[in-house]
Design an enzyme around this catalytic site. Structure first.
Site, PDB file in Angstrom:
ATOM      1  N   PRO A   1      -6.409  -5.053  11.011  1.00  8.21           N
ATOM      2  CA  PRO A   1      -8.065  -4.854  11.033  1.00  8.21           C
ATOM      3  C   PRO A   1      -8.302  -3.614  11.701  1.00  8.21           C
ATOM      4  O   PRO A   1      -8.010  -3.083  12.838  1.00  8.21           O
ATOM      5  CB  PRO A   1      -8.093  -5.973  12.399  1.00  8.21           C
ATOM      6  N   LEU A   2      -8.961  -2.797  10.667  1.00  6.47           N
ATOM      7  CA  LEU A   2      -8.889  -1.424  11.026  1.00  6.47           C
ATOM      8  C   LEU A   2      -9.917  -1.038  12.107  1.00  6.47           C
ATOM      9  O   LEU A   2     -10.650  -1.839  12.630  1.00  6.47           O
ATOM     10  CB  LEU A   2      -9.801  -0.941   9.819  1.00  6.47           C
TER      11      LEU A   2
ATOM     12  N   ARG B   1     -22.862 -19.811  35.701  1.00  6.17           N
ATOM     13  CA  ARG B   1     -23.850 -18.926  36.522  1.00  6.17           C
ATOM     14  C   ARG B   1     -24.246 -19.622  37.577  1.00  6.17           C
ATOM     15  O   ARG B   1     -24.474 -19.186  38.881  1.00  6.17           O
ATOM     16  CB  ARG B   1     -25.064 -18.452  35.757  1.00  6.17           C
TER      17      ARG B   1
ATOM     18  N   HIS C   1     -28.810 -15.503  25.202  1.00  8.27           N
ATOM     19  CA  HIS C   1     -27.676 -15.254  25.822  1.00  8.27           C
ATOM     20  C   HIS C   1     -26.867 -16.657  26.418  1.00  8.27           C
ATOM     21  O   HIS C   1     -26.040 -16.724  27.135  1.00  8.27           O
ATOM     22  CB  HIS C   1     -28.298 -14.909  27.413  1.00  8.27           C
TER      23      HIS C   1
ATOM     24  N   ASP D   1     -32.630 -16.469  30.709  1.00  5.72           N
ATOM     25  CA  ASP D   1     -32.609 -15.517  29.700  1.00  5.72           C
ATOM     26  C   ASP D   1     -32.533 -15.813  28.208  1.00  5.72           C
ATOM     27  O   ASP D   1     -32.671 -15.067  27.256  1.00  5.72           O
ATOM     28  CB  ASP D   1     -31.202 -14.524  29.853  1.00  5.72           C
TER      29      ASP D   1
ATOM     30  N   HIS E   1      -2.244  -1.114   6.994  1.00  2.00           N
ATOM     31  CA  HIS E   1      -1.926  -1.381   5.520  1.00  2.00           C
ATOM     32  C   HIS E   1      -0.919  -0.466   5.084  1.00  2.00           C
ATOM     33  O   HIS E   1      -0.089  -0.750   4.159  1.00  2.00           O
ATOM     34  CB  HIS E   1      -3.099  -1.092   4.893  1.00  2.00           C
TER      35      HIS E   1
ATOM     36  N   HIS F   1     -21.471 -17.131  32.491  1.00  2.00           N
ATOM     37  CA  HIS F   1     -22.737 -17.441  32.171  1.00  2.00           C
ATOM     38  C   HIS F   1     -22.573 -18.315  30.905  1.00  2.00           C
ATOM     39  O   HIS F   1     -22.836 -18.000  29.809  1.00  2.00           O
ATOM     40  CB  HIS F   1     -23.557 -16.209  31.755  1.00  2.00           C
TER      41      HIS F   1
ATOM     42  N   HIS G   1       0.798  -1.283   0.045  1.00  2.00           N
ATOM     43  CA  HIS G   1      -0.005  -0.161  -0.035  1.00  2.00           C
ATOM     44  C   HIS G   1       1.044   1.266   0.047  1.00  2.00           C
ATOM     45  O   HIS G   1       1.311   1.994   0.939  1.00  2.00           O
ATOM     46  CB  HIS G   1      -0.773   0.109   1.198  1.00  2.00           C
TER      47      HIS G   1
ATOM     48  N   GLU H   1     -17.864  -4.400  24.623  1.00  2.00           N
ATOM     49  CA  GLU H   1     -16.954  -5.424  24.913  1.00  2.00           C
ATOM     50  C   GLU H   1     -15.986  -5.456  23.816  1.00  2.00           C
ATOM     51  O   GLU H   1     -14.672  -5.747  24.435  1.00  2.00           O
ATOM     52  CB  GLU H   1     -18.047  -6.645  24.316  1.00  2.00           C
TER      53      GLU H   1
ATOM     54  N   ASN I   1      -7.749  11.922   4.166  1.00  2.00           N
ATOM     55  CA  ASN I   1      -7.436  12.176   2.555  1.00  2.00           C
ATOM     56  C   ASN I   1      -8.803  11.704   2.031  1.00  2.00           C
ATOM     57  O   ASN I   1      -8.837  11.868   0.617  1.00  2.00           O
ATOM     58  CB  ASN I   1      -6.488  11.108   2.311  1.00  2.00           C
TER      59      ASN I   1
END
Ligand SMILES: Cc1ncc(C[n+]2csc(CCOP(=O)(O)OP(=O)(O)O)c2C)c(N)n1
Ligand SMILES: [Mg+2]
Length: 677
Positions: A133-134, A528, A481, A477, A83, A469, A43, A419, A200
């Site tokens: 990984p952007l 749990r 879940h 749940d 990149h 869990h 690149h 997360e 850019n």
């Protein structure tokens, strides 16, 4: 006074005349296009477009010592737009790092070159993290900036006083994780984090306007950031914006308006220059327009010397830092913290050994909390947190007070419902050094973290994921879940330790194993629901991944392997079989990968060929064939879960002793008929 402010004012910096800066920046451009040309892949656009910004950063702002890439008080530079790796390789080479050499750069993207397609921290000392990984580079940088403040709060300005710089592209800002990362950074007022946005207005498919009409600056401002802009090809303006960013107490976004591929006269400004070699004609045209006569990979002596001179202030700052460290009353502790050495854990071992004599029926998430109550006071490097499930993940202890913008010395991060951002930040914290991060969420949401977990493993970062869990055992749940494929799919990630302990004893053992796993991440999958204590003897039996927790009374014909909450079910199945005179062992397997790494004798001793092997795990059965063999039986769940109380669900999915034992008896006749003709 913060020491790197004085570093910024060092006379050598900022005194390079713009024509000389332009020639230095062109060295980055030429190296990038030559390397991509040689590899015929890579690149060139980003390094050529950001060359001027990177040159000002290195010349006037970045605190670095090329002779010591691991100096703990260096500024961190994260190339989130991974990149554009040639930008980083060119910077490191030109400023005089031992690697990459010019031969390494000639071998860009080839096997064994440290100049991998995207920067990899395990290949190159100057690469702070693995990016590509952007969005994740920037999110890891948030963790690094947080780590800097935390370790500073503990050891003071004399030892910890640096900035985190990020070079990010449109893609890094567009990814969803960007929202999580900047929200956290703004909330925690991480003022030493400075993002240089390669504004850019181009991505692979064409202009950004194809896909986005967002006011990025307004979004950052709304998240509590300082935002400024500059002309990314005007050296004075770049320096002005960087100085402003560094002075502002908030995290900063510097929108650097650049031209992608600048210097390639016919291709610059378009998406075609993003990720393809320029071709010989355009390379020649670029050389002509840049006034660059030197052959490929040759840097004119004066320009090379100007680049190498940039390391001098950092070398001096490093020497002064070494002198301060030598005088520091806590120098040994600081060195151990940065090295990631664990303190003496004998007090914890003694406490855990004491639990053997008990008979505590507990959820393993609760057992994990008890283990953490013992471990966190002993291991000050541990910084915990949760993505808004603290009361469920049981991740907070008395030793871990809140880490906030007003008290960076705290040891518990409220990550919010972020997360992926939490996982990426923990990677940054671990890579920064001085911190062993652990953080919690529900196991089912490991999918939200997954690419960051993968990067923990790829980067060999000691990050501990507390994922509670962990099955249908969570109950009402329901299927959204209830993890089904998660435990097995996490086992697929190379280098990730996945632990699923069966009781309080295994939970304590697995916590120790996770902490001692200095060169990689671990997941603790925790229940749990309450689980009976199964073990009253043995030390660190979990270390081999699996062990016999119950031996057959009658002649052994069956071996039942369970993990986590299903080990106690396996024990009940064994009772039912023994009642019919069928001898059965129970093997607990808290770590499948550790077991598979044992020698053949150990594995065969636990799983002998002449016994019918059975697995029980409340998740997909896929993958268990490797343990039970073609003739074995696997009890699990190959559909989604359901909404009901846990015991109802276990019966619904056939995971009770009453349902499993007859199926084993039925299978035994066939198995033994085949196995012993
Ligand atoms: C998570 C992720 N999605 C997609 C890609 C593939 N990809 C690499 S660069 C890029 C375009 C990024 O645009 P920008 O950040 O503006 O970079 P520029 O073209 O300006 O160099 C894409 C889609 C990736 N590396 N990571
Ligand atoms: Mg772009």
């Amino acid at each position: 006074m913060p020491t790197d402010q004085s570093f910024a004012a060092a006379p050598a910096a900022g005194q390079i005349a713009p024509p000389a800066l332009a020639a230095m920046a062109n060295a980055i451009r030429v190296l990038a296009m030559d390397a991509v040309e040689a590899a015929n892949s890579g690149h060139p656009g980003m390094p050529m477009g950001m060359a001027d910004v990177a040159t000002v950063l290195a010349a006037q702002f970045l605190k670095f010592d090329p002779a010591s890439p691991g100096w703990p008080d260096r500024d961190r530079l994260v190339l989130s737009a991974g990149h554009g790796s040639m930008l980083l390789y060119a910077l490191l080479h030109l400023t005089g790092y031992a690697r990459p050499t010019i031969a390494d750069i000639r071998n860009f993207r080839q096997l064994a070159s440290p100049c991998a397609g995207h920067p990899e921290n395990t290949h190159l000392a100057g690469a702070e993290c693995t990016t590509g990984p952007l969005g994740q580079g920037l999110a890891m940088a948030v963790g690094m900036a947080l780590a800097e403040r935390h370790v500073n709060a503990e050891f003071g300005d004399a030892l910890v006083d640096h900035h985190t710089w990020v070079i990010a592209g449109d893609g890094c800002l567009m990814e969803g994780i960007n929202h999580e990362a900047i929200g956290l950074a703004g909330h925690l007022r991480l003022g030493r984090l400075i993002v240089l946005w390669d504004d850019n207005r181009i991505t692979i498919d064409g202009p950004v306007s194809l896909s986005s009409s967002e006011d990025v600056a307004a979004r950052y401002a709304a998240a509590g950031w300082h935002v400024t802009r500059c002309d990314g090809h005007d050296f004075a303006d770049i320096a002005r914006a960087m100085a402003e960013a560094r002075a502002d107490p908030r995290p900063s976004l510097v929108a650097c308006r650049t031209i992608i591929g600048k210097g390639a006269p016919n291709k610059q400004g378009g998406s075609g220059v993003h990720g393809a070699a320029l071709g010989p004609a355009e390379v020649a045209a670029a050389r002509a327009s840049l006034g660059w006569d030197a052959p490929p990979f040759a840097i004119p002596a004066a320009i090379g010397a100007a680049w190498r001179a940039l390391g001098a202030p950092g070398a001096a700052a490093h020497a002064a830092w070494q002198a301060r460290l030598a005088e520091h009353p806590r120098k040994t502790e600081f060195a151990a913290r940065i090295a990631g050495t664990l303190p003496d854990l004998s007090a914890a071992k003694a406490t855990f050994a004491g639990w053997l004599t008990g008979a505590q029926s507990l959820a393993t998430r609760k057992a994990s909390e008890m283990a953490l109550e013992v471990l966190t006071p002993l291991v000050p490097a541990m910084v915990g947190g949760s993505a808004d499930l603290t009361g469920s993940n049981n991740t907070r202890t008395k030793a871990t007070g809140p880490l906030t913008a007003d008290d960076y010395a705290g040891r518990y991060v409220s990550y919010g419902i972020r997360e992926f951002g939490m996982a990426a930040a923990m990677n940054g914290m671990a890579l920064h050094g001085g911190i062993i991060p652990y953080g919690g969420t529900f196991l089912v949401f490991s999918d939200y973290c997954r690419n960051a977990i993968r990067l923990s493993a790829l980067q060999k970062a000691r990050v501990i994921y507390v994922m509670t869990h962990d099955s249908i055992g969570l109950g009402e749940d329901g299927p959204t879940h209830q993890p089904i494929e998660h435990v097995m799919s996490l086992r697929l990630i190379p280098g990730l330790e996945v632990f699923r302990p069966a009781d309080i004893i295994e939970t304590a053992e697995c916590w120790r194993l996770a902490l001692e796993n200095a060169a990689g991440p671990s997941v603790l999958a925790l229940s749990r629901q309450n689980l009976p204590q199964l073990r009253h003897e043995g030390e660190m039996l979990s270390a081999r991944g699996a062990y016999r927790v119950r031996a057959a009374k009658a002649a052994r014909r069956v071996v039942i392997v369970g993990t986590g909450s299903e080990v106690s079910i396996a024990c009940a199945v064994r009772e039912a079989l023994e009642a019919q005179g069928v001898g059965a062992d129970v093997v607990s397997m808290p770590s499948m990968s550790r077991f598979r790494a044992q020698n053949g004798a150990y594995r065969a001793e636990l799983l002998p060929p002449d016994a019918l092997k059975v697995s029980i795990e409340a998740g997909v059965t896929h993958g268990w064939e490797a343990i039970v063999g073609d003739a074995g039986l696997s009890f699990g769940i190959d559909s989604f879960g359901a909404s009901a109380p846990a015991d109802v669900l276990y019966a619904h999915f056939g995971l009770t002793a009453a349902q499993i034992a007859p199926r084993i008896i039925a299978a035994l006749a066939t198995f033994e008929g085949v196995a012993t003709p």
